[in-house]
Design an enzyme around this catalytic site. Structure first.
Site, PDB file in Angstrom:
ATOM      1  N   HIS A  27       0.824  -1.218   0.000  1.00  0.00           N
ATOM      2  CA  HIS A  27       0.000   0.000   0.000  1.00  0.00           C
ATOM      3  C   HIS A  27       0.854   1.263   0.000  1.00  0.00           C
ATOM      4  O   HIS A  27       0.390   2.323  -0.408  1.00  0.00           O
ATOM      5  CB  HIS A  27      -1.018  -0.011   1.146  1.00  0.00           C
ATOM      6  N   ASP A  69       1.246  -7.774   2.344  1.00  0.00           N
ATOM      7  CA  ASP A  69       1.358  -6.335   2.069  1.00  0.00           C
ATOM      8  C   ASP A  69       2.820  -5.917   1.897  1.00  0.00           C
ATOM      9  O   ASP A  69       3.423  -5.342   2.796  1.00  0.00           O
ATOM     10  CB  ASP A  69       0.701  -5.561   3.215  1.00  0.00           C
ATOM     11  N   SER A  77       3.868   2.135   8.567  1.00  0.00           N
ATOM     12  CA  SER A  77       3.654   1.212   7.457  1.00  0.00           C
ATOM     13  C   SER A  77       4.972   0.982   6.730  1.00  0.00           C
ATOM     14  O   SER A  77       5.643   1.935   6.331  1.00  0.00           O
ATOM     15  CB  SER A  77       2.625   1.778   6.483  1.00  0.00           C
TER      16      SER A  77
END
Length: 712
Positions: A84, A220, A647
């Protein structure tokens, strides 16, 4: 006696903050942090984590494009981050013929790696405390505006004079609400190329439904490579650049993780508010979040009703719906977590002890009115905070007609303030913005969202801050009037206005019903809401700085007083652990590929699974990446304290090896931005063995694994 008072005062603070959690400055880990990490099982020294005299972990953990974290995993500058985080770059390279979002992308050689405009990664070189230089001369200044001006001037001087190499940058950030200032020397690489990405059915598996949720089964991750000039220094993109030779890269452990193992997460957390008073937390829990959630709940229900009936609308609104849902879901989890953990009551207990201890320590003159002033100011600002948040959601975020009108009013202001040249300069960029907006806009959906949201907005806005047009109004008639008669509802309408001369533009703006409605909203916001909000918020900020000063003044070196996140490099650490979010519900700390197959829905945009992955699972063909039980590990949890910005952060074991990749938090623990509860707060990481399995066994990109240093 003095020592007694200091300890007594901090008993209340320590009770609230003295628990596992924290986002620590890597250059300041000696002492309490070092001892605690050793107790949790760490084998490294703090110099292995951060050093300016030798290579250390900080040299392998760059900031990814200003919003995510990442890690270097080979001596050729191979870079790992979340799918992402790299999504925009993957999307930019995707075409109908080569849909890398749907099918994945894997460069077979350096020549096939794809350059990315405006993508950058930034390494930390040095961290220095410059508090004395920044606060010099401010001690006697009582006016907050004047104090801020001098601080800005001092910061500019520090940035200008602090030693650095020609290719490096200096920046200064405030910590502890302006009680400490730190200089960061960094170097930024601007040639960063896409190397590999799994299909979205792996990299975004679970999509919105699984967002913030455990159990999780999302692979991810994405791969990039940093390029440098022939001297290994930062350079703009050039075909002559070569792979960057890092000072350090992470070895990768294939040993796996088990419950209780030490975990360290290194990255760039964005924003937290751990030291807010109880009045502020209560306002978030009871006023701000319910208002924001209420509007977005309506928006999502309306959009979903159309998306389920019309595939074209589903495609148009997929990304928009995901953006709205992301923080809607986060705020609900945050509110639930604050209530479940009793955050307001805990803060009130701490504040009562704080007040008693101030009196015993004879500190009433400095700190005696802090809490009463907080309570007074938060009560005073509450209607303006509510109005500001309602306006943000209503005018600027969720309804295209209103946000488009706001953009054109900004253009009108540029014309009035700066003249026709500025007006003409901005028109082209604004037109491009409108083209992007209308590409994913449906007039009927936007109208229906407006018609339902405006009712909630008018009912919840403080009456003295509600515009006259929304007093005793008919929502359907208002929506019909705006969407039938305003040029704001179509690209052709907006284009026709932008193509007018400056004089014609001003006249057209005066006569449009949509513009007039937005103008009324913005005038109320700009003249009645924000002036008061800003004035009170300035006072609250000054009070918060004094409150933080008191906490620091009475803390001991062993107390867990960490600075709020502010986008700078931090260390957080904990252990692998499951959790129990509710009665009779207990979650393990690990998931496997079995769970992907349990969630599999053929053809579904969130839960489809590629055939090749299903085949590998059916054959149990996991290579060297499966665990001893014949399972393919996928994700795991730990007690590390993370937030947005983490992240892509590396999850590191006790010896400094990479074991995973951070990408999310559990829904029940999202209140950790305000109140960290070790019973509920967990970060979610993809197991590095699954990353390698996808690269090697699924994608057949073993040449990339061969670059890495694997620890068996």
């Amino acid at each position: 006696m003095k020592r007694f008072f200091k300890m007594a005062l901090f008993l209340g603070v320590s009770a609230l903050y003295g628990q596992q959690g924290g986002m620590w400055i890597p250059s300041l880990l000696e002492g309490m942090n070092a001892k605690e990490m050793k107790t949790l099982g760490m084998k490294m020294t703090v110099a292995d984590i951060y050093s300016v005299n030798k290579s250390s972990l900080k040299d392998a953990a760059p900031h990814f494009n200003g919003g995510c974290s990442s890690e270097v995993i080979s001596d050729k500058g191979l870079l790992l981050t979340n799918h992402h985080c790299g999504y925009g770059q993957i999307q930019a390279h995707s075409t109908l013929q080569n849909d890398y979002l749907a099918n994945g992308f894997w460069a077979k050689s350096l020549a096939e790696e794809l350059p990315n405009k405006n993508l950058k990664v930034t390494f930390m070189v040095r961290i220095d405390d410059v508090t004395k230089q920044v606060l010099k001369g401010t001690e006697s200044i009582t006016d907050e505006t004047e104090k801020a001006k001098l601080i800005e001037k001092n910061i500019a001087e520090v940035i200008k004079t602090a030693p650095k190499e020609a290719w490096q940058e200096n920046s200064v950030k405030a910590f502890y609400d302006g009680n400490q200032y730190i200089l960061f020397v960094t170097e930024t690489f601007k040639d960063v190329r896409l190397v590999g990405a799994p299909p979205s059915s792996i990299g975004k598996f679970g999509s919105d439904t699984d967002n913030w949720v455990w159990p999780r089964h999302t692979g991810d991750f994405s791969l990039f490579r940093i390029y440098a000039d022939k001297n290994n220094r930062p350079a703009e993109y050039s075909k002559d650049n070569v792979p960057y030779k890092p000072k350090h890269f992470f070895p990768i452990s294939l040993k796996g993780v088990k419950e209780g193992d030490f975990v360290l997460v290194f990255g760039y957390p964005g924003t937290t508010q751990e030291y807010l008073p109880s009045a502020a937390v209560a306002q978030i829990e009871n006023v701000i979040n319910p208002a924001r959630i209420g509007i977005r709940d309506i928006v999502l229900k309306v959009q979903d009703s159309y998306m389920r009936k019309d595939q074209g609308i589903k495609i148009k609104y997929a990304a928009k719906y995901a953006r709205v849902a992301n923080y809607w879901k986060k705020w609900m989890g945050e509110t639930k977590g604050l209530k479940k953990s009793g955050a307001v009551a805990l803060k009130q207990q701490q504040e009562a002890k704080f007040q008693q201890a101030i009196q015993k320590a004879n500190k009433q003159a400095q700190y005696g009115n802090l809490l009463s002033d907080f309570n007074r100011l938060y009560k005073e600002i509450e209607p303006y905070t509510l109005a500001a948040n309602l306006n943000s959601e209503f005018i600027f975020r969720n309804i295209d007609l209103l946000s488009n009108g706001s953009r054109l009013l900004q253009l009108e202001k540029a014309l009035e303030d700066k003249g026709e040249q500025s007006f003409n300069d901005r028109k082209k960029n604004l037109l491009n913005t409108f083209k992007e907006i209308f590409k994913d806009n449906d007039k009927q959906v936007d109208k229906d969202v407006f018609e339902k949201v405006v009712v909630f907005y008018a009912a919840n806005m403080p009456k003295n801050l509600l515009i006259n047009s929304l007093k005793n109004f008919d929502a359907k008639k208002l929506a019909d009037n705006l969407y039938n008669n305003s040029f704001l509802t179509s690209l052709s309408g907006v284009e026709s206005v932008l193509n007018l001369s400056a004089a014609e533009f001003k006249e057209r703006m005066k006569n449009d019903v949509g513009i007039q409605f937005v103008r009324e909203l913005k005038e109320m916001n700009d003249t009645q809401v924000f002036p008061v909000y800003d004035r009170l918020n300035t006072q609250i900020h000054a009070l918060q700085r004094t409150y933080m000063k008191a906490i620091l003044e009475f803390s001991k070196p062993s107390d867990r007083i960490f600075p709020d996140a502010n986008g700078t490099l931090r260390v957080t650490y904990g252990k692998v652990a499951g959790f129990s979010p509710a009665d009779a519900v207990t979650y393990s700390a690990h998931t496997t590929l079995d769970g992907v197959m349990e969630k599999y829905v053929p053809g579904d945009y969130e839960f489809d699974v590629p055939q090749h992955l299903r085949d590998l699972q059916a054959k149990k063909d996991f290579g060297r990446y499966g665990d001893k039980n014949g399972k393919m590990p996928l994700c795991f949890l730990s007690t590390c304290h993370t937030t947005g910005g983490n992240s892509g952060s590396p999850a590191i074991d006790a010896n400094g090896n990479l074991i995973g990749l951070n990408f999310d938090r559990v829904w029940e623990g999202t209140m950790s931005d305000i109140h960290y509860d070790p019973k509920l707060c967990r970060n979610i990481m993809v197991d590095i063995r699954y990353v390698l399995f996808v690269i090697d066994k699924y994608a057949g990109a073993g040449h990339l694994v061969n670059e890495m240093k694997l620890i068996k």
